[in-house]
Design an enzyme around this catalytic site. Structure first.
Site, PDB file in Angstrom:
ATOM      1  N   LYS A   1       0.811  -1.217   0.000  1.00 61.73           N
ATOM      2  CA  LYS A   1       0.000   0.000   0.000  1.00 61.73           C
ATOM      3  C   LYS A   1       0.849   1.274   0.000  1.00 61.73           C
ATOM      4  O   LYS A   1       0.383   2.334  -0.398  1.00 61.73           O
ATOM      5  CB  LYS A   1      -0.946   0.004   1.213  1.00 61.73           C
ATOM      6  CG  LYS A   1      -2.033  -1.065   1.169  1.00 61.73           C
ATOM      7  CD  LYS A   1      -3.309  -0.546   0.620  1.00 61.73           C
ATOM      8  CE  LYS A   1      -4.550  -1.406   0.715  1.00 61.73           C
ATOM      9  NZ  LYS A   1      -4.456  -2.809   1.040  1.00 61.73           N
TER      10      LYS A   1
ATOM     11  N   SER B   1       1.404 -10.033  -0.455  1.00 63.60           N
ATOM     12  CA  SER B   1       1.075  -8.603  -0.384  1.00 63.60           C
ATOM     13  C   SER B   1       1.284  -7.930   0.961  1.00 63.60           C
ATOM     14  O   SER B   1       1.362  -6.700   1.020  1.00 63.60           O
ATOM     15  CB  SER B   1      -0.372  -8.395  -0.833  1.00 63.60           C
ATOM     16  OG  SER B   1      -1.243  -9.187  -0.045  1.00 63.60           O
TER      17      SER B   1
HETATM   18  C1  LIG Z   1      -5.198  -3.825   0.723  1.00 59.26           C
HETATM   19  C2  LIG Z   1      -4.593  -5.185   0.675  1.00 59.26           C
HETATM   20  C3  LIG Z   1      -4.963  -6.126  -0.314  1.00 59.26           C
HETATM   21  C4  LIG Z   1      -6.030  -5.846  -1.351  1.00 59.26           C
HETATM   22  O1  LIG Z   1      -5.740  -4.733  -2.144  1.00 59.26           O
HETATM   23  P1  LIG Z   1      -6.891  -4.021  -3.010  1.00 59.26           P
HETATM   24  O2  LIG Z   1      -6.194  -2.968  -3.767  1.00 59.26           O
HETATM   25  O3  LIG Z   1      -7.914  -3.472  -2.044  1.00 59.26           O
HETATM   26  O4  LIG Z   1      -7.506  -5.072  -3.860  1.00 59.26           O
HETATM   27  C5  LIG Z   1      -4.306  -7.344  -0.328  1.00 59.26           C
HETATM   28  N1  LIG Z   1      -3.379  -7.662   0.589  1.00 59.26           N
HETATM   29  C6  LIG Z   1      -3.008  -6.787   1.557  1.00 59.26           C
HETATM   30  C7  LIG Z   1      -1.977  -7.209   2.541  1.00 59.26           C
HETATM   31  C8  LIG Z   1      -3.598  -5.522   1.634  1.00 59.26           C
HETATM   32  O5  LIG Z   1      -3.236  -4.664   2.596  1.00 59.26           O
END
Ligand SMILES: *Cc1c(COP(=O)(O)O)cnc(C)c1O
Length: 334
Positions: free
Chosen positions: A56, A309
């Site tokens: 993010k 992520s």
């Molecule tokens: C926000 C987030 C997502 C999903 O991202 P989007 O852009 O809302 O689809 C996936 N994994 C993590 C760790 C996140 O913080």
């Protein structure tokens, strides 16, 4: 590409130059065990090692740097208590701005203090996320603060897309990319970057069965509401916004599929990350591994990149999952 989408490869390249030096280029590490399981090379894009613990920061940094000097001086604002809140707090502070993060009285104190520690101004109002969002709107209207939403925003999507550029550079023969999906900012950006560079590469979205808003919206032909239930993949919770302008169109156009995972499958992905890869990964970050372990990825025909992520999981919860709990939220979700 036949239709023009809200965020293009040019926007993503501009974002990459803009945020360069301000976010980490994370490693892509080959996974021996998953490569063996799948019969093709499997690389893990270790984005959970990003500053603030999730991707993010890419979007938030691009959004803050895209503001005029005047807007940056006024400050940015959001209602997120999770990874977007952390990222925006960090990005604003790094660029000489200030983030105001609104949250309700129900948010645990440790989350409040973490976001404060990252330099944000925290405002605690009301007893729900909706009330926190109303406070955001009030401060935007009265004080001119600039709202930076978590996904449905062109600069956010372009920033997240820089992750896709890195994947293609690190794994030039990638045949398939596995990407977590909630509001779709990450998936839209990554898919736009990957498909511009490698049109034949498939990009598969992954999310949890409990509240798969983007998948339900595909089925409905427009942004749909879903029931929210507690999940191990808490960062994948929430809807895509009924007035979605950017991510729904992009995900519908660019994603080859969205696959759903159960809580037990998500738990197995987190356990694999820890036991086999020696990585602490939050539920949302593990879904790509989960899908491979569960045999839900079909037609494997070349190297796979799995986007990990984020890592911001409560450590007590992580320990319970490592000890074999498969659905810590079963009671609440029943
Ligand atoms: C926000 C987030 C997502 C999903 O991202 P989007 O852009 O809302 O689809 C996936 N994994 C993590 C760790 C996140 O913080």
């Amino acid at each position: 590409m036949s239709v023009s989408l809200p965020v293009t490869i040019d926007d993503i390249e501009v974002a990459a130059r803009r945020i360069s030096g301000r976010v980490l280029t994370t490693p892509l590490a080959m996974s021996g065990s998953l490569s063996e399981l799948c019969g093709v090379p499997v690389g893990l894009k270790l984005e959970h090692h990003q500053t603030t613990g999730s991707f993010k920061l890419r979007g938030a940094t691009n959004a803050v740097l895209s503001l005029s000097a005047g807007d940056r001086a006024l400050g940015v604002i959001a209602a997120s208590t999770g990874n977007h809140g952390r990222a925006l707090a960090h990005a604003a502070k790094a660029e000489g701005s200030v983030a105001t993060i609104c949250m309700s009285h129900l948010v645990p104190v440790n989350k409040v203090s973490e976001i404060r520690r990252l330099g944000a101004n925290v405002r605690i109002v009301g007893n729900s996320q909706d009330e926190a969002q109303e406070e955001v709107e009030r401060l935007v209207a009265e004080n001119g603060l600039v709202m930076v939403p978590p996904f449905d925003h062109r600069a956010i999507v372009a920033g997240q897309g820089t992750l896709g550029l890195e994947v293609v550079a690190q794994m030039p023969d990638v045949a398939m990319v596995l990407v977590p999906v909630s509001g779709g900012g990450l998936a839209a950006g990554v898919a736009a970057a990957v498909k511009a560079r490698r049109p034949a590469t498939r990009v598969i979205g992954l999310t949890m069965e409990r509240g798969a808003a983007m998948k339900a919206s595909f089925a409905a032909g427009g942004p749909a509401l879903v029931d929210e239930q507690p999940s191990l993949a808490d960062s994948l919770g929430g809807g895509i916004g009924l007035d979605n302008r950017v991510t729904f169109r992009m995900c519908r156009e660019l994603l080859d599929d969205i696959i759903l995972l159960t809580e037990a499958e998500i738990a197995a992905g987190m356990r694999h990350a820890y036991a086999e890869e020696r990585e602490i990964v939050e539920g949302a970050g593990a879904v790509g591994i989960s899908a491979l372990l569960a045999g839900k990825i079909k037609d494997i025909d070349g190297p796979i990149a799995v986007i990990i992520s984020g890592r911001n999981v409560d450590m007590d919860l992580h320990l319970r999952v490592m000890n074999g709990e498969t659905d810590p939220f079963r009671e609440e979700a029943a």
